[in-house]
Design a protein around this motif. Sequence first.
Motif, PDB file in Angstrom:
ATOM      1  N   PRO A 223       0.809  -1.227   0.000  1.00 44.80           N
ATOM      2  CA  PRO A 223       0.000   0.000   0.000  1.00 44.80           C
ATOM      3  C   PRO A 223       0.843   1.278   0.000  1.00 44.80           C
ATOM      4  O   PRO A 223       0.458   2.271  -0.621  1.00 44.80           O
ATOM      5  CB  PRO A 223      -0.804  -0.114   1.297  1.00 44.80           C
ATOM      6  CG  PRO A 223      -0.894  -1.569   1.559  1.00 44.80           C
ATOM      7  CD  PRO A 223       0.395  -2.154   1.069  1.00 44.80           C
ATOM      8  N   LEU A 227       1.210   4.182  -3.193  1.00 46.29           N
ATOM      9  CA  LEU A 227       1.003   5.610  -2.973  1.00 46.29           C
ATOM     10  C   LEU A 227       2.149   6.420  -3.558  1.00 46.29           C
ATOM     11  O   LEU A 227       1.949   7.549  -4.004  1.00 46.29           O
ATOM     12  CB  LEU A 227       0.877   5.911  -1.479  1.00 46.29           C
ATOM     13  CG  LEU A 227      -0.498   5.668  -0.869  1.00 46.29           C
ATOM     14  CD1 LEU A 227      -0.527   6.164   0.556  1.00 46.29           C
ATOM     15  CD2 LEU A 227      -1.572   6.356  -1.685  1.00 46.29           C
ATOM     16  N   ILE A 230       1.624   7.786  -7.061  1.00 45.50           N
ATOM     17  CA  ILE A 230       0.883   9.015  -7.337  1.00 45.50           C
ATOM     18  C   ILE A 230       1.634  10.245  -6.855  1.00 45.50           C
ATOM     19  O   ILE A 230       1.195  11.358  -7.049  1.00 45.50           O
ATOM     20  CB  ILE A 230      -0.539   9.009  -6.735  1.00 45.50           C
ATOM     21  CG1 ILE A 230      -0.495   8.765  -5.233  1.00 45.50           C
ATOM     22  CG2 ILE A 230      -1.422   8.013  -7.421  1.00 45.50           C
ATOM     23  CD1 ILE A 230      -1.834   8.986  -4.561  1.00 45.50           C
ATOM     24  N   VAL A 237      -2.438   6.561 -15.160  1.00 47.22           N
ATOM     25  CA  VAL A 237      -3.499   5.929 -14.382  1.00 47.22           C
ATOM     26  C   VAL A 237      -3.718   4.467 -14.755  1.00 47.22           C
ATOM     27  O   VAL A 237      -4.115   3.669 -13.914  1.00 47.22           O
ATOM     28  CB  VAL A 237      -4.830   6.708 -14.452  1.00 47.22           C
ATOM     29  CG1 VAL A 237      -4.734   7.963 -13.653  1.00 47.22           C
ATOM     30  CG2 VAL A 237      -5.249   6.946 -15.871  1.00 47.22           C
ATOM     31  N   LEU A 240      -1.330   2.677 -12.742  1.00 46.23           N
ATOM     32  CA  LEU A 240      -1.740   2.772 -11.340  1.00 46.23           C
ATOM     33  C   LEU A 240      -2.826   1.746 -11.022  1.00 46.23           C
ATOM     34  O   LEU A 240      -2.773   1.035 -10.023  1.00 46.23           O
ATOM     35  CB  LEU A 240      -2.252   4.183 -11.060  1.00 46.23           C
ATOM     36  CG  LEU A 240      -2.606   4.513  -9.622  1.00 46.23           C
ATOM     37  CD1 LEU A 240      -1.368   4.510  -8.755  1.00 46.23           C
ATOM     38  CD2 LEU A 240      -3.305   5.860  -9.537  1.00 46.23           C
ATOM     39  N   MET A 241      -3.812   1.654 -11.917  1.00 42.96           N
ATOM     40  CA  MET A 241      -4.897   0.704 -11.690  1.00 42.96           C
ATOM     41  C   MET A 241      -4.422  -0.735 -11.844  1.00 42.96           C
ATOM     42  O   MET A 241      -4.905  -1.633 -11.165  1.00 42.96           O
ATOM     43  CB  MET A 241      -6.062   0.989 -12.641  1.00 42.96           C
ATOM     44  CG  MET A 241      -6.863   2.224 -12.270  1.00 42.96           C
ATOM     45  SD  MET A 241      -7.592   2.139 -10.619  1.00 42.96           S
ATOM     46  CE  MET A 241      -6.618   3.341  -9.747  1.00 42.96           C
TER      47      MET A 241
END
Lengths: 273, 280
Positions: A223, A227, A230, A237, A240-241
């Motif tokens: 996690p 982070l 970003i 994105v 990121l996804m």
Amino acid sequence: MRPRTARILRTIFLAVFCAVWIAPLLYTLRVATAAPIYSQSGTPPLFTEITFENFAAVLANAEFMTALLNSLIIGVASTCLVLLIAVPAAFVCATWEFRGRQNLEAWILSTRMLPAFVVVLPYFMFFRSLQLLDTMFVLIIMHTVISLALAFFMLRSFFVDIPRETLEAAQLEGAGQIATLVRVALPQVRGGLIATGMLVFIFSWNELAFSFTLAGGAVKTGPVAILSFIAFQNVQVANLMAAANLLIAPIAILLIVAQKGLIRGLSFGAVKG
Amino acid sequence: MLAPIVVTLALLTLYPFVANVWYSVHAMDLTQPFKTGFVGLRNFQSIVVSAGFVKSLTLTVIFVVVALTLELVIGFLVALALWRPLRGSRLFTTILILPFGLTPVALALAWRLLFNPSGGGINVLLASVGLPPLDWTASQELALPSLIIVDIWQWTPFVILILLAGLVALPKEAFEAAAVEGAGFWRSVYHVALPMLRPLILVIVLFRGIDLFRTFDTFWVITAGGPGNATETLNILLYRTAFQNLNFGRAAALALVMLVIVIVVSQPIVKQLIAPRDGR
């Protein structure tokens, strides 16, 4: 209302609810499998070709993969520690009546009420003075501590269900408490033990507040690492996804396997699930 | 066999508590390492009197009350719909565990993207039915409601599954008796099911309430307390005070205030839950 009409209405209501609730998850998959060219605008067209190059890019990202490995190590180690501490305590509290039992359980339950940062501040100072900040060791300890109450009450609810006669029989044969636990009680709660272990692992894997404040430099968990994606300008994105999906994939599998235990654990044994 | 857990509990609760009390009455600004010493209640004064605290407290109360109420209402309705056997309800419960079981950070990132004012999924959806786009997390007014939506999405399924387990476990006789007396479905739900589910609802209110009060991940990832301090709940204020302003004395004072709030608010519920039980 006729039963048939009621059933149809219920089905429609649930189907709509389900569609709305699953949509955000499908959205992440859609973005993650879209070509990166769409990633600047945020949302790719619904029907566009599917590509796995974002996943490939994330899998090739050494920093993120190291973070997942860290999460795995910390998760397994803290799960073992939690079980080692919580199993004997839950067994004793579930099967023997002794003075102060209720107080002890209230104490354990009270740990569930602490806001994480009440605990974080002192430990930050403590581990800083020991120069142990930003190590796996710190996170293993803290992840053990956060799941202890949950594991205790979950295991206790399984131990309470064991028929007393089998325990008493073992005692009559001269087995001590530890022998009774290991040889008689544990085999009867094997399923519960596994479910508890999975839940504790999930909690460690998902944890952010401690992983973020007590580590996060040299030692990043999943996690925390996602982070840092970003933190950069011009976030891809789609990547990121893809990373988000890789982070939740193992947990999704565990959740589906440990479905029943999850409810039991999260309600602290209040709901047998 | 109890020794390990007692030692761990002492380390987990007593040490942080004592340390927090100690920090809270000392000057512990890490940016001014040489200005230390006993300051009495000055940390408490400066935190409680500050405008930020009052705003954060208000935001936190709104967040907890609104989210909890909506989760209970929606959760109960869906649990009722699932109560009697229905085809496909197993698949449904499998889908329900995902929002509250999966990694919150990953889900929060997904919502961050969905709320994105330019090209985010929700505005694309609004546009497709001819509605104007909204600023969601980027606006002062909609930021907190957006986070409430995320929490409802994430945790209503948990409420559903708990209430469903409670409903399924209710004795059939009570409802048969109500039916004999001519009570319809909704009347028997209100007069029979709801009173019997009261302990379970209290459990949900307690645990969910505490979790809402200390929610961190979602806020941190989606708004980080912003825009400005529109979503700066007590927990975010605490984080900012400690790890951005590095004022540990003041942060410890705030932590203790939060602890007192949790204890005071949860005490009546805990009492009701413990009272009628005989130990097991």
